[in-house]
Design a protein around this motif. Structure first.
Motif, mmCIF file in Angstrom:
data_model
loop_
_atom_site.group_PDB
_atom_site.id
_atom_site.type_symbol
_atom_site.label_atom_id
_atom_site.label_comp_id
_atom_site.label_asym_id
_atom_site.label_seq_id
_atom_site.Cartn_x
_atom_site.Cartn_y
_atom_site.Cartn_z
ATOM 1 N N ASP A 85 -0.574 15.923 -68.067
ATOM 2 C CA ASP A 85 0.516 14.649 -68.451
ATOM 3 C C ASP A 85 -0.103 13.627 -68.810
ATOM 4 O OD1 ASP A 85 2.293 12.540 -69.418
ATOM 5 O OD2 ASP A 85 3.392 13.353 -67.351
ATOM 6 N N PRO A 86 -0.815 12.859 -70.037
ATOM 7 C CA PRO A 86 -1.977 12.226 -70.246
ATOM 8 C C PRO A 86 -1.782 11.265 -70.115
ATOM 9 C CG PRO A 86 -0.573 12.711 -72.379
ATOM 10 C CD PRO A 86 -0.011 13.656 -71.234
ATOM 11 N N LEU A 87 -0.436 10.709 -69.268
ATOM 12 C CA LEU A 87 -0.286 8.989 -69.121
ATOM 13 C C LEU A 87 1.367 9.161 -68.345
ATOM 14 C CD1 LEU A 87 0.015 6.076 -68.825
ATOM 15 C CD2 LEU A 87 0.025 6.045 -70.792
ATOM 16 N N ASP A 88 1.502 9.673 -67.332
ATOM 17 C CA ASP A 88 2.987 10.084 -66.169
ATOM 18 C C ASP A 88 3.240 8.355 -65.872
ATOM 19 O OD1 ASP A 88 4.835 11.126 -65.042
ATOM 20 O OD2 ASP A 88 4.124 10.695 -63.746
ATOM 21 N N GLY A 89 4.214 7.485 -66.675
ATOM 22 C CA GLY A 89 4.656 6.366 -66.332
ATOM 23 C C GLY A 89 4.776 5.507 -67.632
ATOM 24 N N THR A 90 4.473 5.418 -68.447
ATOM 25 C CA THR A 90 4.226 5.346 -69.972
ATOM 26 C C THR A 90 5.828 4.470 -69.994
ATOM 27 O OG1 THR A 90 4.182 7.564 -71.233
ATOM 28 C CG2 THR A 90 4.863 5.768 -72.513
ATOM 29 N N GLN A 99 1.628 1.288 -62.269
ATOM 30 C CA GLN A 99 1.710 2.304 -61.819
ATOM 31 C C GLN A 99 1.799 3.335 -62.875
ATOM 32 O OE1 GLN A 99 1.467 1.921 -58.751
ATOM 33 N NE2 GLN A 99 2.619 4.390 -57.764
ATOM 34 N N PHE A 100 0.503 3.757 -63.169
ATOM 35 C CA PHE A 100 0.694 5.257 -63.991
ATOM 36 C C PHE A 100 -0.562 5.757 -64.136
ATOM 37 C CE2 PHE A 100 -0.247 1.796 -66.362
ATOM 38 C CZ PHE A 100 -2.172 1.914 -66.394
ATOM 39 N N ALA A 101 -0.774 7.631 -64.225
ATOM 40 C CA ALA A 101 -1.795 7.902 -63.939
ATOM 41 C C ALA A 101 -1.731 9.417 -65.014
ATOM 42 C CB ALA A 101 -1.103 8.998 -62.955
ATOM 43 N N VAL A 102 -2.866 9.307 -64.992
ATOM 44 C CA VAL A 102 -3.148 10.928 -65.712
ATOM 45 C C VAL A 102 -2.846 12.229 -64.990
ATOM 46 C CG1 VAL A 102 -4.741 11.939 -66.898
ATOM 47 C CG2 VAL A 102 -5.331 9.684 -66.759
ATOM 48 N N GLY A 187 8.512 5.080 -60.705
ATOM 49 C CA GLY A 187 8.371 5.641 -62.077
ATOM 50 C C GLY A 187 7.140 6.458 -62.382
ATOM 51 N N SER A 188 6.645 7.106 -61.377
ATOM 52 C CA SER A 188 5.814 7.520 -62.012
ATOM 53 C C SER A 188 5.447 9.170 -60.997
ATOM 54 C CB SER A 188 3.979 7.047 -61.618
ATOM 55 O OG SER A 188 2.961 8.833 -61.913
ATOM 56 N N ALA A 189 6.004 10.496 -61.379
ATOM 57 C CA ALA A 189 5.921 11.412 -60.227
ATOM 58 C C ALA A 189 5.222 11.567 -59.465
ATOM 59 C CB ALA A 189 6.967 12.292 -60.607
ATOM 60 N N ALA A 190 3.961 12.009 -60.682
ATOM 61 C CA ALA A 190 2.280 12.432 -59.879
ATOM 62 C C ALA A 190 1.875 11.737 -59.056
ATOM 63 C CB ALA A 190 1.671 12.727 -61.550
#
Length: 270
Positions: A85-90, A99-102, A187-190
């Protein structure tokens, strides 16, 4: 302990993608954005980050397979499969909400073996290798020791892609919210799953996630001493997308609460 070479490659890929994402934060207004579905967006940043990750991984391991959110499946010549997932929390990213992650994981013969969740805004790097534990920036992490639901801080996600899950989700929320210390929806499950592994959250539940949302976080939690299952306590969370996670005690208590709740919810919807 030496870092596994495949994990090292995944870290390199995550950092390269993370750098691209952070640079793009300076010109959010000019990004090309498409709607994949209801409340589900993709930007050129997602696609470029994914391209960078895949190129980095396949440069090192050209025979490996790929399962990526934006480009789908690429069959490999071995039993290795990278789940990306290149950007979890688009949606967070598109609003400048940090609040997003790779997220990158590696499966071999169907079993998760490597995991990376990288928050490029804070430079927090969560990593795990099967049988070697979970780490945050090279420091060993463990799930929390909270053992009562009323003291537990829970994470969750709304069923934004599938409204048919909304009523069931609301039943679970009504059941858990007043019986816990609080519920957070970031907003980002990862990242939520990584936070379970680090002891920042005590439990987590969500419906209808995708494999790339779950894979890296699931291994992180297991290697940090926690538990990841579907809502019934089984191993079907990859196929169903319904996930329940936490330290052992809180997971047990969540499963008990949700078992009663889901019976009630299903009986009213049938």
């Amino acid at each position: 302990m030496a870092i596994h070479p495949m994990l090292n490659t995944a870290i390199k890929a995550a950092r390269r993608a993370g750098n691209q994402i952070v640079r793009a934060m300076d010109h959010l207004d000019g990004l090309s954005i498409e709607a994949k579905g209801t409340n589900d967006f993709v930007s050129e940043v997602d696609r470029n980050a994914e391209k960078t990750i895949i190129e980095t991984l396949l440069q090192a391991y050209p025979d490996h397979g790929i399962l990526a959110e934006e480009s789908g499946i690429k069959e490999g010549k071995t039993l290795h499969q990278w789940i990306i997932d290149p950007l979890d929390g688009t949606t967070n990213f598109l609003h400048g909400h940090p609040q997003f992650a790779v997220s990158i994981a590696l499966k071999f013969r169907g079993k998760l073996e490597q995991a990376v969740v990288y928050n490029p805004m804070t430079e927090e790097l969560f990593t795990a290798t099967l049988g070697r534990g979970a780490f945050l920036n090279n420091r060993r992490i463990r799930v929390s020791q909270v053992n009562q639901l009323r003291y537990a801080l829970l994470g969750t996600g709304f069923p934004f892609r599938e409204e048919r899950y909304l009523e069931i989700y609301l039943e679970t929320f009504r059941r858990l919210f007043p019986n816990s210390s609080g519920v957070r929806r970031a907003g980002s499950a990862a990242l939520d799953l990584a936070y379970i592994a680090a002891g920042r959250l005590d439990g987590f539940w969500e419906f209808h996630l995708q494999p790339w949302d779950i894979a890296a976080g699931a291994l992180l939690i297991k290697e940090a001493g926690g538990m990841v299952t579907d809502m019934k306590g089984g191993e079907d969370y990859f196929d169903s997308g319904d996930i329940l996670a936490g330290n052992l005690k809180i997971h047990q208590r969540l499963q008990k609460e949700l078992a009663e709740c889901l019976v009630t919810a299903n009986s009213t919807t049938n």
